[in-house]
Write a protein that holds these residues in place. Sequence first.
Motif, mmCIF file in Angstrom:
data_model
loop_
_atom_site.group_PDB
_atom_site.id
_atom_site.type_symbol
_atom_site.label_atom_id
_atom_site.label_comp_id
_atom_site.label_asym_id
_atom_site.label_seq_id
_atom_site.Cartn_x
_atom_site.Cartn_y
_atom_site.Cartn_z
ATOM 1 N N GLU A 43 88.710 -52.911 -70.869
ATOM 2 C CA GLU A 43 87.963 -51.656 -70.894
ATOM 3 C C GLU A 43 87.826 -51.156 -69.459
ATOM 4 O OE1 GLU A 43 84.620 -51.365 -73.920
ATOM 5 O OE2 GLU A 43 84.782 -53.551 -73.740
ATOM 6 N N PHE A 44 88.900 -50.530 -68.990
ATOM 7 C CA PHE A 44 88.970 -50.143 -67.586
ATOM 8 C C PHE A 44 87.868 -49.177 -67.175
ATOM 9 C CE2 PHE A 44 93.453 -50.963 -68.898
ATOM 10 C CZ PHE A 44 93.605 -52.147 -68.211
ATOM 11 N N ALA A 45 87.403 -48.356 -68.123
ATOM 12 C CA ALA A 45 86.348 -47.400 -67.798
ATOM 13 C C ALA A 45 85.038 -48.093 -67.463
ATOM 14 C CB ALA A 45 86.139 -46.440 -68.967
ATOM 15 N N LYS A 46 84.905 -49.340 -67.852
ATOM 16 C CA LYS A 46 83.681 -50.091 -67.593
ATOM 17 C C LYS A 46 83.852 -51.128 -66.485
ATOM 18 C CE LYS A 46 81.924 -49.528 -72.310
ATOM 19 N NZ LYS A 46 81.410 -50.219 -73.516
ATOM 20 N N TRP A 47 84.967 -51.054 -65.769
ATOM 21 C CA TRP A 47 85.179 -51.974 -64.658
ATOM 22 C C TRP A 47 84.233 -51.650 -63.514
ATOM 23 C CZ3 TRP A 47 90.911 -53.486 -63.318
ATOM 24 C CH2 TRP A 47 91.401 -54.309 -64.335
ATOM 25 N N GLY A 48 83.901 -52.691 -62.758
ATOM 26 C CA GLY A 48 83.092 -52.516 -61.560
ATOM 27 C C GLY A 48 83.946 -52.575 -60.304
ATOM 28 N N MET A 49 83.292 -52.547 -59.167
ATOM 29 C CA MET A 49 84.016 -52.574 -57.896
ATOM 30 C C MET A 49 84.864 -53.827 -57.757
ATOM 31 S SD MET A 49 82.556 -53.130 -54.070
ATOM 32 C CE MET A 49 82.658 -54.906 -54.413
ATOM 33 N N ILE A 50 84.340 -54.976 -58.168
ATOM 34 C CA ILE A 50 85.047 -56.242 -57.980
ATOM 35 C C ILE A 50 86.381 -56.232 -58.700
ATOM 36 C CG2 ILE A 50 84.977 -58.708 -58.543
ATOM 37 C CD1 ILE A 50 82.000 -58.676 -57.935
ATOM 38 N N GLU A 51 86.400 -55.809 -59.951
ATOM 39 C CA GLU A 51 87.646 -55.811 -60.729
ATOM 40 C C GLU A 51 88.676 -54.855 -60.127
ATOM 41 O OE1 GLU A 51 84.529 -57.620 -62.804
ATOM 42 O OE2 GLU A 51 84.589 -55.473 -62.267
ATOM 43 N N TRP A 52 88.220 -53.655 -59.754
ATOM 44 C CA TRP A 52 89.151 -52.686 -59.172
ATOM 45 C C TRP A 52 89.680 -53.158 -57.827
ATOM 46 C CZ3 TRP A 52 91.480 -49.460 -62.050
ATOM 47 C CH2 TRP A 52 90.850 -48.840 -63.125
ATOM 48 N N PHE A 53 88.844 -53.798 -57.034
ATOM 49 C CA PHE A 53 89.293 -54.288 -55.735
ATOM 50 C C PHE A 53 90.204 -55.505 -55.879
ATOM 51 C CE2 PHE A 53 86.049 -52.442 -52.475
ATOM 52 C CZ PHE A 53 86.515 -51.180 -52.784
ATOM 53 N N TYR A 54 89.978 -56.322 -56.890
ATOM 54 C CA TYR A 54 90.904 -57.424 -57.159
ATOM 55 C C TYR A 54 92.296 -56.873 -57.481
ATOM 56 C CZ TYR A 54 88.023 -61.678 -57.198
ATOM 57 O OH TYR A 54 87.256 -62.764 -56.836
ATOM 58 N N LEU A 55 92.344 -55.845 -58.323
ATOM 59 C CA LEU A 55 93.633 -55.243 -58.688
ATOM 60 C C LEU A 55 94.285 -54.609 -57.463
ATOM 61 C CD1 LEU A 55 95.736 -54.470 -60.750
ATOM 62 C CD2 LEU A 55 94.319 -52.488 -61.391
ATOM 63 N N THR A 56 93.501 -53.958 -56.630
ATOM 64 C CA THR A 56 94.027 -53.372 -55.396
ATOM 65 C C THR A 56 94.608 -54.448 -54.491
ATOM 66 O OG1 THR A 56 92.337 -51.643 -55.532
ATOM 67 C CG2 THR A 56 93.485 -51.894 -53.432
ATOM 68 N N TYR A 57 93.919 -55.569 -54.407
ATOM 69 C CA TYR A 57 94.398 -56.689 -53.588
ATOM 70 C C TYR A 57 95.739 -57.190 -54.102
ATOM 71 C CZ TYR A 57 94.633 -61.295 -51.423
ATOM 72 O OH TYR A 57 95.047 -62.401 -50.725
ATOM 73 N N VAL A 58 95.870 -57.331 -55.408
ATOM 74 C CA VAL A 58 97.131 -57.817 -55.988
ATOM 75 C C VAL A 58 98.273 -56.850 -55.682
ATOM 76 C CG1 VAL A 58 98.329 -58.290 -58.163
ATOM 77 C CG2 VAL A 58 96.017 -59.164 -57.805
ATOM 78 N N LEU A 59 98.030 -55.562 -55.849
ATOM 79 C CA LEU A 59 99.069 -54.563 -55.574
ATOM 80 C C LEU A 59 99.457 -54.575 -54.097
ATOM 81 C CD1 LEU A 59 97.702 -51.611 -57.745
ATOM 82 C CD2 LEU A 59 99.696 -53.039 -58.239
ATOM 83 N N GLY A 60 98.466 -54.686 -53.216
ATOM 84 C CA GLY A 60 98.763 -54.748 -51.793
ATOM 85 C C GLY A 60 99.533 -56.000 -51.420
ATOM 86 N N ALA A 61 99.185 -57.131 -52.048
ATOM 87 C CA ALA A 61 99.897 -58.381 -51.781
ATOM 88 C C ALA A 61 101.344 -58.302 -52.267
ATOM 89 C CB ALA A 61 99.176 -59.546 -52.451
ATOM 90 N N ILE A 62 101.559 -57.635 -53.394
ATOM 91 C CA ILE A 62 102.926 -57.443 -53.889
ATOM 92 C C ILE A 62 103.732 -56.610 -52.905
ATOM 93 C CG2 ILE A 62 104.308 -56.351 -55.706
ATOM 94 C CD1 ILE A 62 102.119 -57.117 -57.686
ATOM 95 N N PHE A 63 103.110 -55.561 -52.369
ATOM 96 C CA PHE A 63 103.795 -54.711 -51.393
ATOM 97 C C PHE A 63 104.249 -55.518 -50.181
ATOM 98 C CE2 PHE A 63 103.550 -52.261 -47.463
ATOM 99 C CZ PHE A 63 104.433 -51.227 -47.725
ATOM 100 N N VAL A 64 103.347 -56.331 -49.629
ATOM 101 C CA VAL A 64 103.688 -57.133 -48.451
ATOM 102 C C VAL A 64 104.782 -58.135 -48.786
ATOM 103 C CG1 VAL A 64 102.805 -58.799 -46.784
ATOM 104 C CG2 VAL A 64 101.409 -56.825 -47.415
ATOM 105 N N THR A 65 104.686 -58.758 -49.949
ATOM 106 C CA THR A 65 105.693 -59.742 -50.353
ATOM 107 C C THR A 65 107.065 -59.106 -50.493
ATOM 108 O OG1 THR A 65 103.994 -61.013 -51.533
ATOM 109 C CG2 THR A 65 106.303 -61.467 -52.095
ATOM 110 N N LEU A 66 107.122 -57.952 -51.125
ATOM 111 C CA LEU A 66 108.408 -57.267 -51.285
ATOM 112 C C LEU A 66 108.954 -56.792 -49.947
ATOM 113 C CD1 LEU A 66 107.841 -55.194 -54.563
ATOM 114 C CD2 LEU A 66 109.014 -57.382 -54.273
#
Length: 212
Positions: free
Chosen positions: A101-124
């Motif tokens: 339920e993405f509409a009910k996510w808090g800062m922690i969940e969104w920042f975790y997802l941002t971290y994963v996307l950023g880590a993928i970028f650096v890895t690639l």
Amino acid sequence: MSTTALPTSPSSAPLIRRPNSVAVGTIVWLGSEVMFFAGLFAIYFTLRSMSGDLFATEAEKLNVVFATINTLILLSSSFTCQAGANAAEHHQARRTGGIFEFAKWGMIEWFYLTYVLGAIFVTLQVFEYLELIHHGVTLSSNSYGSAFYITTGFHGLHVTGGLFAFLFVIGRAYAVKRFARKEATSAHVISYYWHFVDVVWIGLYLVIYWLK
């Protein structure tokens, strides 16, 4: 008959809202970072103007499709980062519903997802470096290699620094008993920084991969 003005009570006095000093300081610091990357762009264009044919030949070794996918990953992280900052503004640290339920996510969940996307970028980006090294494009191979690795490398270091900042903000949200204005300010500050590195990458991507 003289009249004496009554003193203004504290409740009726106009409220002065001062800008957050941390946010202002961050914006000023990002201004200096703009000058830093402007210098890197100047280095790239200077070397390019001196070795145009070399740059055209070496640029053929770039995998534009791979870089485009990686760029989309980083840009998508900007949206997830802003979603986390918006949740922090409403003092919502954690999700209030199911994991999907993405509409009910808090800062922690969104920042975790941002971290994963950023880590993928650096890895690639590391994989891209390894592929280019395999094709003979290194930091010391020629002026093109120097320009490419210096500009993209410093940006990669900034992205990596942002990943550590996300972990700090997430950890701070777990540590406090009550998510308040101070934690929300930290979330907004990291969002300013992350949007900045995204905008810088758009410029690098267009210049390096398309302006051949």
